[in-house]
Write an enzyme that holds these catalytic residues in place. Structure first.
Site: not given
Ligand code: DGP
Length: 114
Positions: A29, A31, A96, A100, A102
């Site tokens: 999920r 965060i 990040v 990935h 979504h």
């Molecule tokens: P993007 O903007 O496409 O790079 O989305 C990165 C997503 O990653 C953002 O929606 C928040 C999520 N995210 C960042 N750090 C963490 C983490 O430590 N744990 C989780 N579960 N999600 C994270």
């Protein structure tokens, strides 16, 4: 890549609410959820972005989409509808730097893509 947040999740060094994993991918999920269902599907190996995907790695995207579809069913959003998003690079909104996908669903999503 131990300075990568998602690699740390893969290694179990950072906690995550993991919903699925296999040899290639892990799903957990987000965060900061933007919808009632907001799951990230990532490859276990460090690939910085879609733009860096090699020809040999291309089937991975299909596998990630298949896992997303399975999770959409499990999350109860397969029939109501959902969206898969892969952001690539700075202007694509990628924060990040680990590939990935979504999975977003559980509410009416905006008609606008950006
Ligand atoms: P993007 O903007 O496409 O790079 O989305 C990165 C997503 O990653 C953002 O929606 C928040 C999520 N995210 C960042 N750090 C963490 C983490 O430590 N744990 C989780 N579960 N999600 C994270």
């Amino acid at each position: 890549m131990m300075d990568c947040i998602f690699c740390q999740i893969v290694a179990g060094k950072l906690p995550s609410e993991t919903l699925y994993q296999d040899e290639e991918v892990i799903a957990f999920r987000d965060i900061h959820p933007l919808a009632p269902t907001h799951v990230l599907i990532i490859p276990k190996r460090h690939i910085p972005s879609l733009a860096q995907l090699t020809d040999a790695e291309t089937p991975l995207i299909g596998h990630m989409a298949k896992v997303a579809n399975k999770l959409a069913q499990e999350e109860g959003v397969a029939e109501s509808g959902y969206r898969l998003v892969v952001s690539s690079g700075e202007q694509g909104g990628q924060i990040v730097p680990h590939l990935h996908m979504h999975l977003l669903g559980g509410r009416r999503l905006s008609d606008k893509l950006c």
